[in-house]
Motif scaffolding. Structure first.
Motif, short mmCIF file in Angstrom:
data_model
loop_
_atom_site.label_atom_id
_atom_site.label_comp_id
_atom_site.label_asym_id
_atom_site.label_seq_id
_atom_site.Cartn_x
_atom_site.Cartn_y
_atom_site.Cartn_z
N UNK A 100 13.62 -6.41 -9.19
CA UNK A 100 12.53 -7.23 -8.67
C UNK A 100 11.49 -7.47 -9.76
N UNK A 101 10.89 -8.64 -9.72
CA UNK A 101 9.80 -8.93 -10.66
C UNK A 101 8.68 -9.63 -9.92
N UNK A 102 7.45 -9.27 -10.28
CA UNK A 102 6.28 -9.86 -9.64
C UNK A 102 5.13 -9.92 -10.62
N UNK A 103 4.38 -11.02 -10.55
CA UNK A 103 3.18 -11.14 -11.38
C UNK A 103 1.94 -10.73 -10.60
N UNK A 104 2.11 -10.36 -9.32
CA UNK A 104 1.01 -9.86 -8.50
C UNK A 104 1.19 -8.37 -8.26
N UNK A 105 0.11 -7.61 -8.12
CA UNK A 105 0.23 -6.16 -7.92
C UNK A 105 0.64 -5.81 -6.49
N UNK A 106 1.50 -4.81 -6.37
CA UNK A 106 1.98 -4.33 -5.08
C UNK A 106 0.91 -3.46 -4.43
N UNK A 107 0.87 -3.45 -3.10
CA UNK A 107 -0.06 -2.59 -2.38
C UNK A 107 -1.47 -3.12 -2.34
N UNK A 108 -1.62 -4.44 -2.52
CA UNK A 108 -2.96 -5.02 -2.63
C UNK A 108 -3.22 -6.13 -1.63
N UNK A 109 -2.35 -6.27 -0.63
CA UNK A 109 -2.58 -7.27 0.40
C UNK A 109 -1.94 -8.61 0.15
#
Length: 316
Positions: A100-109
């Motif tokens: 998985x890849x994401x440019x947004x932080x996890x656990x932040x809504x």
């Protein structure tokens, strides 16, 4: 089994502005109602199936994830459901490599647990040639989110796209969710997001006092919004909801008040210690809001995404 190839799918993220918790003994019926914005940023999941017994491994941004994490467990539940169907079809067990890849932080809504579950479901279905429909994949992802306590309504929101309304809780089978039509100018507006820390979804939705406040404020916000379902109404009701439920950190409250007095409307992403803001139409308002928020930390710039989860034509 050479007929199985690596597949990548994308699911957008989702910011909930206001919601009500709807508990039920059946996880397919349990969920939430409310409204949120689907974002053009989210999670890409690349799934590689392997026949035979073995360990399924999940990596996020190159880091191996622990099975003690609720979001990871939601992905593993999705894979378990998909794998069971594949085993019935091909008469062999499977294990998987998931990147998985994401440019947004996890656990932040940002609804990234749901995005991980959805993108994994879509990629695995394509890789294994199972032919499951979008509704079936959404139902699997919703079930996985609910039983792992990582979310209640983000799967439905992300499946709807745009300004997403959830009128009946649940996934595709029992829920009712849809996208409110938006103008071209609304779709071009930037959404500025400032992350101030993490907030556990499970810790909030399982707290009786928090749940009572959320359901009371959520009822009012949804009823008001449905009388005039547009972007301005959504932001106004999100701000009212934010101030009613008592989860704001002092920094978040200060930033929201500053934006409200300046050139935009802001609220708290549910559930996360994150402020999201949409500037007014006044010239220079976007730059003003961005600079104001940037004083407190990194600002993520997003737009509204009208498309839901989908398989990518090429690897990400």
């Amino acid at each position: 089994m050479s007929e199985f190839e690596t597949r990548t799918a994308f699911s957008p993220g989702h910011i909930t502005g206001f919601f009500q918790i709807r508990n039920h003994s059946d996880p397919h019926t349990k969920g939430s109602v409310g409204a949120g914005l689907v974002l053009n940023k989210g999670i890409h999941s690349t799934v590689t199936p392997h026949s035979g017994n073995g360990e399924t491994v999940v990596h996020l941004n190159g880091i191996k994830q622990s099975d003690s994490d609720d979001s990871t467990n939601a992905v593993l539940t999705v894979i378990s459901e998909i794998s069971a169907l594949a085993e019935q079809k091909y008469k062999t067990p499977f294990h998987f490599e998931i990147k998985e890849s994401s440019s947004l932080p996890v656990g932040s809504g940002f609804g990234l647990s749901a995005a991980g579950a959805l993108s994994t479901a879509f990629a695995a279905n394509s890789a294994l040639h199972l032919g499951l429909s979008k509704n079936e994949l959404v139902e699997i992802a919703h079930y996985a989110e609910v039983i792992n306590g990582s979310g209640l309504g983000d799967v439905a929101g992300e499946a709807a796209g745009g300004l997403a309304v959830r009128e009946v809780p649940g996934g595709s089978k029992h829920g009712k969710f849809y996208s409110v039509p938006l103008s071209k100018s609304d779709l071009q507006k930037k959404i500025y997001c400032l992350v101030l820390g993490e907030l556990s979804t499970k810790s909030v939705i399982t707290n009786e006092d928090s749940a009572k406040k959320i359901n009371s404020a959520g009822t009012d916000a949804l009823n008001n919004f449905l009388q005039k379902p547009d972007l301005n109404s959504f932001m106004n009701e999100s701000l009212s909801f934010t101030k009613s439920i008592g989860l704001l950190s002092p920094d978040a409250e200060k930033i929201i008040d500053s934006i409200d007095k300046a050139d935009g409307t802001a609220a708290q992403a549910m559930l996360g210690n994150t402020v999201f803001a949409i500037p007014s139409d006044r010239e220079g308002a976007g730059e003003h809001i961005f600079e104001l928020m940037q004083k407190f930390g990194d600002v993520y710039e997003c737009r509204i995404e009208t498309n839901g989860p989908h398989v990518c034509l090429s690897a990400f």
